[in-house]
Design an enzyme around this catalytic site. Structure first.
Site: not given
Lengths: 142, 142, 142, 142, 142, 142
Positions: A61, A63, A97, A112
Site C-alpha cells: 500500500l 505510494h 517507508m 548474504d
C-alpha cells in the site's frame, strides 16, 4: 491506498537506522581484508539504494514516490554493522517507508555477504529516526 | 556470484523469524477491530510471500531459486507482531535468504500498515532459525 | 518464444566483453582517487550481475534461465574500461544473452558514474566471446 | 544518489544512438522476409521503450524520472541496424541515461532476434548524441 | 503457497483465450492501415509473452515456473480481436496462470493501443481452454 | 510513446469494472468459510493495487504515472465476483490503463485462488466505466 493527490508537492526527508549484529570473526574480517564473497559494505549500500527506489513494489500500500536522493552508510562497530539511510523527495507524501526499506534491504544484502562466515547474523532495530516536511512537520525519535 | 551449477538438486528448507515491536495501542487495534488502513496481518503475509520470490532481485549476489513453497505467520503478541516464515525448494542452493527476505519485507509492510498509529514501530531480531538439506545438512539456531 | 522444454539440462557457459571508451581525465580518475559519484567499477560490476538475472525481463523473447554463476571484471585501460563477463548455468538453453546483458548494463552503469566528467563516453564492442555446452558445443570468437 | 529535489521541473530531452553490426545474411533477411524468430525491428523498438522506463531499476544510482515520451528508430543499413532514441521528460533531472538504456537494450533484443543466424553480432557505438534543457542547456555531440 | 517441491518435473502445457471487443472503426483500422499508435497486434503479442514470464510477480500465490515456450496469436474478427496463448514448461507445476496472464495482459496492451479510437473496448472471456501434463492429465474445455 | 510532457498536472481519475464468473460451489465457499488456498478476495484486491502501480511495466506504451490512490472492491454475487477499481492521480495523463490493469490482475489473482475448485472460471467484461479530469473531461460509460 490512501489518496494523496490533494497533498502539496514539498520537500520531505526521512532517516532510518538499523544494525546487523554479527560475530567477532566477521567484524574482524570487515575491518581487515574483507569477506571472501566481495566488498560487503559496498554491496549493502547499493542494495539499499536500489531497494529504496523499489519500495512501492515491495510494500503493497505504499505510494510511488519520486526518490530524489538517497544516502546510505554502513559503519563497522564492535557488535556488527550499523546501517543508516536518509531519503529525500519533493513529492506529495513522505519517505519513511523508503528509508526503512533501504536499511532493511541493505541489511539483507549484508547478511548474504557474511553468511558463509556467520550463519547467525541478525538484522535488528530497523526504525525511522527522523523526518522533516509534510503536514506533520519535523520529528526526531526520542 | 558463487558457482552452484555443479550442486545437486535436492529439497532444502529454511525458516526465519522476526518481531515488529509496536505500541500497546497498535496491539490492541490488531487484537480488536484492526487498523484503519486495512488488514495489516494479511498484507504483511502477502508482502512477505511476494518478496521471497523476488529475493534475487533485491539481494545482489543471491542466486535465482525456484521457490516451491512459502508459509508465513504473523501472530500478535504483547510487544507487537511475531513474524515467521518457512521457504522450501528443490534446487541447487539454499533458501535462507528467501526466508529472511520474507520476514523482513513482511515487517516493512506491517510497519506501513500501522505507522499512522505508531511512528516508532521497530523491525527487530530478523534471523534464520533453522535449515534442512544441502551439503551442510540440518541446523537449528541454538 | 522458441520451445526449449525438450532440451537437456546441461552445464552451459557464455562469455561476453565490451569497452566503455572514455576521456583521459576519467581514466586518470579511475586509476587515482576515483570519480566523485562513488566506486564506479564496483557499481558497474554489481549492475551487470543484477542485469544478468533480469535478462528475460529485458529481452522480450529470452527464456528464463537459472543463472548459477556470474563473474564480471572491469579493468581500466588507456582508452577506458574493459568489461568482461562469464555466466554459467545448468539449464535447457544457453546464456549468451545473459552474458551480453551483463556487459551492456555494466557499461550503462559505468557511463552513469562518469558522465559528470565525460558526457561523451561510449559503450562499444559488446559481443559474445565464447560459449560452451549445449547442442552446438564450444565456440570461441575468431 | 545526488540530491535533485531542489532542481526545477523543466522539459528535458536526450537522444542516443548505436549500431548493431551484423552479417550480410542478416541484413539481407531484415531487408527481405525477416528473420525466423519474428519481427526483429519491432521487438527491438519495444524492448528499448520498456527499458527506458526501467532505467532506475537497471542503473543503480539513476534517479526515477517521469518518462513522458520515447521515440525509437531501427534502420537497416549495410553494416547492420542503426538504433536511435529520443526521450523527453518534464522533471528535475536529465534523461541521458534513459536514452542510452533504450538504445543498449534495443540492441540486446535485436541481437537475440538474429543470433541464430549470426552469433557474432556486436552492439557498438552506444552514445548520447544530443540533449536539451536543464541547467547545462543544449548540447550536440561534435 | 502450496508446496510443489515433491512434484515431478514433467512437460506441461496450458492454453487460454480471450476477446477484446471493440468498435467497427477499430476493426476496420486493424484490418487496414493500422491504428495511429503503432502495430497494435505486435505490441499485444509481445506484452503477453513478457507478462507470462512475470506471472509469479503479478499473482501473489503463483509459483515461479520455468517458462519454456509461449505462443500468442491475435486475430482480428468482426467483433474485435481474438487472443489465444499456449505456454509450455518442463517443471513441477502447471502453467494455466501463465497462459491466462498472457492473454489478459495482451488484452490490456491492445486496449491501450486502440483506446484513442474506442474508449469502450472490453476485455472479455479470458479463460483456460486446455491443459496437458501433471497429475490431473489432459483437459479440454467443454 | 505519445509525448505528454506539455500536458498539465491535474487531478484525474478512472474507474474500471469486471467480473470473474465462477461456479456455484466457489460462490458458496466465498460466502461461507472461504476457499482452501486463503482469503481470495483480499489477495485479489492486493494484487490489483500492486498491478495498478506496475502498469507501465506491463503495458509497453503506457506512461509512468504517479498513482496517488487506488480503491478496489471485490463483491461476491450469484454468478461470481464483481471487481471494481478507481485510480486517482495528479499527473499529466490519465489513469484508465491503471484502473483496467487493476481489475484484470485482481481477476487473475482471484482465478488462481479458486482454480482448484473451478478450473472453468472466466475473467470477463473488463472495461473502463468512468473517468474525470484531463482535456477530454468527465465521461461515464453509457
Amino acid at each position: 491506498m490512501v489518496d494523496v493527490s490533494a497533498k502539496d508537492v514539498t520537500v520531505r526527508t526521512a532517516s532510518a537506522a538499523g544494525l546487523v549484529r554479527c560475530s567477532g570473526a566477521v567484524v574482524d574480517a570487515l575491518r581487515g581484508d574483507g569477506v571472501p564473497k566481495g566488498d560487503a559494505l559496498a554491496v549493502a549500500r547499493l542494495a539499499g539504494i536500489q531497494a529504496a527506489k523499489r519500495t512501492p513494489d515491495l510494500v503493497p500500500l505504499a505510494h510511488p514516490v519520486a526518490v530524489h536522493a538517497v544516502e546510505v552508510d554502513a559503519v563497522v562497530v564492535d557488535e556488527g554493522v550499523e546501517l543508516t539511510a536518509t531519503v529525500r523527495t519533493a513529492d506529495r507524501t513522505g519517505v519513511e517507508m523508503e528509508a526503512l526499506t533501504c536499511v532493511a534491504v541493505a541489511g539483507l544484502a549484508l547478511v548474504d555477504m557474511v553468511k558463509a562466515l556467520d550463519r547467525e547474523a541478525v538484522i535488528t532495530d530497523v526504525r525511522v529516526t527522523a523526518k522533516t516536511g509534510g503536514r506533520s512537520g519535523s520529528w526526531t525519535r526520542g
